[in-house]
Design an enzyme around this catalytic site. Structure first.
Site, PDB file in Angstrom:
ATOM      1  N   GLU A   1       0.853  -1.068  -0.074  1.00  0.00           N
ATOM      2  CA  GLU A   1       0.091   0.025   0.005  1.00  0.00           C
ATOM      3  C   GLU A   1       0.817   1.452  -0.133  1.00  0.00           C
ATOM      4  OE1 GLU A   1      -4.069  -0.100   1.709  1.00  0.00           O
ATOM      5  OE2 GLU A   1      -2.971   0.879   3.362  1.00  0.00           O
TER       6      GLU A   1
ATOM      7  N   HIS B   1       8.744 -27.006   0.722  1.00  0.00           N
ATOM      8  CA  HIS B   1       8.255 -28.044  -0.255  1.00  0.00           C
ATOM      9  C   HIS B   1       6.976 -27.644  -0.989  1.00  0.00           C
ATOM     10  CE1 HIS B   1      10.116 -30.942   2.458  1.00  0.00           C
ATOM     11  NE2 HIS B   1      10.166 -29.939   3.142  1.00  0.00           N
TER      12      HIS B   1
ATOM     13  N   LYS C   1     -13.560   1.780  -2.624  1.00  0.00           N
ATOM     14  CA  LYS C   1     -14.454   2.061  -1.447  1.00  0.00           C
ATOM     15  C   LYS C   1     -15.901   2.618  -2.114  1.00  0.00           C
ATOM     16  CE  LYS C   1     -11.238   2.357   2.445  1.00  0.00           C
ATOM     17  NZ  LYS C   1     -10.489   3.357   3.194  1.00  0.00           N
TER      18      LYS C   1
HETATM   19  O1  PA5 Z   1      -2.847   1.948   6.115  1.00  0.00           O
HETATM   20  C1  PA5 Z   1      -3.992   2.513   6.006  1.00  0.00           C
HETATM   21  O2  PA5 Z   1      -4.421   3.559   6.234  1.00  0.00           O
HETATM   22  C2  PA5 Z   1      -5.200   1.607   5.453  1.00  0.00           C
HETATM   23  O3  PA5 Z   1      -4.766   0.073   5.545  1.00  0.00           O
HETATM   24  C3  PA5 Z   1      -6.250   1.774   6.695  1.00  0.00           C
HETATM   25  O4  PA5 Z   1      -5.461   1.379   7.944  1.00  0.00           O
HETATM   26  C4  PA5 Z   1      -7.332   0.810   6.619  1.00  0.00           C
HETATM   27  O5  PA5 Z   1      -7.936   1.150   5.435  1.00  0.00           O
HETATM   28  C5  PA5 Z   1      -8.466   1.009   7.655  1.00  0.00           C
HETATM   29  O6  PA5 Z   1      -8.978   2.318   7.852  1.00  0.00           O
HETATM   30  P1  PA5 Z   1      -9.336   2.900   8.817  1.00  0.00           P
HETATM   31  O7  PA5 Z   1      -8.476   2.965  10.128  1.00  0.00           O
HETATM   32  O8  PA5 Z   1      -9.837   4.336   8.468  1.00  0.00           O
HETATM   33  O9  PA5 Z   1     -10.611   2.189   9.101  1.00  0.00           O
END
Ligand code: PA5
Length: 408
Positions: free
Chosen positions: A261, A282, A392
């Site tokens: 990410e 394996h 989203k």
């Molecule tokens: O690293 C990030 O920002 C994302 O992976 C968020 O942690 C994830 O989408 C969850 O978001 P939130 O904490 O707003 O629920």
């Protein structure tokens, strides 16, 4: 605490010290340090500034239920499973798979639980949905003896917490989700799980001192970042973490999110993968060794396994060999390392003294710094996730169509 060995990344002859020195890592270093110093990014500040007293009141519950997604839960799971793999009072609800969530909720007595609802935005679909399921169950109880803590900065969940007078902990705005394990996001539930959070932070701080080093050979986060960057430029853009400690499986998931990410932007990025040794010798080892040469492997191992026992090979004809179980897995790791190196597959190795709060704090922090440095090398913003936001929006539209939206 932990050591970093990069010799096999150079031994196979594809990159050299000269190549490393041609990368402008000094610029990456100063750009990251500037962001950390001026507060543009806050993941270093929190390891020094967190006041742990506020977490003391969170102990004493039989069960700990943690609801969250991605960066709001994976770091907690990584540390919990590494340290307490053998205890059983933690329930992590980190998906919207009905079978998973509902089977957990069937099993756990909410009245004996501290329940964390964690979402920085407060609007994450899966977390909201899982909270609604918990809320429905709590409303059906005559009285609720457990405790709900919201860790959120806004959105629907914060409104919900305020309406119901639930405890709210916040997250510094300049700490993105996947870098937030050393804030309330990780520290509060880990404290409830009986883990010594002061040692986690101590480990992170010791690693931070190491990562401040401008000499690349003394800074494993910077060096590992540059080595992966150079191999990416040579077409080896799949970064496999191969852990010979099975309790680091969730660490692998955290690592995958952090790398994927943070760096997967504007046509850049490494594809992170997790393998567990010796099991995956394996299965995937065939591919790693003899398949497409597009991977760099990071072994993770430990000097001391917390459980061990002597075994004797007593059916060998002329000789009897006795050794410890930990010797076997160490030999397997070494054999894999030698075989991969012989076959021209670059690899590095991180060796933890043992698995504990300090070493896990150090390991996770080292990777946060590495990703910070790598973001500067690729010139991408490691701290946002615009592509995730796109999905989203589409998903909310689909949900409005599939339910009875607007027909109440
Ligand atoms: O690293 C990030 O920002 C994302 O992976 C968020 O942690 C994830 O989408 C969850 O978001 P939130 O904490 O707003 O629920």
């Amino acid at each position: 605490m932990l050591s970093y060995d990069y010799k096999n990344a150079l031994n196979i002859g594809e990159i050299s010290f000269e190549d490393i020195n041609k990368v402008d890592f000094a610029n990456a270093y100063s750009k990251l340090m500037e962001k950390l110093d001026n507060g543009a990014v806050g993941f270093r500040d929190v390891i020094y500034n967190e006041n742990l007293d506020k977490y003391k009141f969170l102990n004493g519950y039989k069960n700990v239920v943690v609801v969250g997604m991605g960066g709001s839960i994976l770091g907690t799971m990584a540390i919990y499973y590494a340290i307490s793999a053998f205890k059983n009072n933690a329930y992590f609800i980190d998906n919207s798979d009905p079978e998973k969530t509902l089977s957990i909720l069937k099993k756990v007595d909410l009245n004996e639980s501290i329940i964390y609802i964690i979402s920085k935005s407060g609007n994450t679909l899966e977390t909201l949905v899982n909270y609604y399921l918990i809320k429905k169950r709590i409303e059906k109880l005559n009285s609720f003896e457990g405790k709900i803590v919201f860790i959120t900065n806004g959105g629907k969940l914060k409104r919900e917490a305020e309406k119901n007078n639930y405890e709210i902990l916040s997250i510094p705005e300049n700490v993105p989700g996947r870098f937030s394990v050393f804030t309330a996001v990780g520290l509060a539930p880990l404290c409830s799980l009986g883990i010594d959070i002061s040692k986690i932070l101590k480990g992170a701080r010791e690693m931070d001192k190491i990562c401040q080093n401008e000499d690349i050979l003394k800074n494993p986060a910077l060096l590992n970042g540059v080595i992966h960057y150079l191999y990416d430029k040579k077409g080896k853009d799949i970064s496999v973490v191969m852990s010979y400690i099975e309790s680091l499986k969730c660490f692998g998931e955290w690592y995958i999110q952090l790398i994927g990410e943070s760096l997967g932007k504007e046509g850049n990025g490494l594809t992170p993968l997790l393998s567990i040794g010796a099991k995956d010798q394996h299965s995937l080892l065939q591919l790693y060794m003899d398949g497409k040469k597009d991977k760099i492997i990071t072994f993770i191992t430990t000097k001391n396994y917390r459980l061990d026992e002597e075994i004797v090979f007593d059916d060998l004809n002329d000789e009897e060999i006795s050794c410890m179980l930990s010797d076997i897995i160490k030999c397997e790791q070494e054999a894999t390392e030698i075989a991969l190196t012989n076959n021209g597959v670059p690899n590095v190795k991180i060796t933890l003294d043992e698995i504990n709060e300090m070493t896990m704090g150090a390991l996770l922090y080292m990777y946060e710094m590495q990703v910070g440095f790598m973001g500067e090398l690729y010139n991408v913003n490691s701290y946002n996730q615009p592509a995730v936001e796109e999905e989203k929006k589409i998903c909310w539209e689909l949900i409005k169509k599939c339910g009875n939206y607007g027909n109440k």
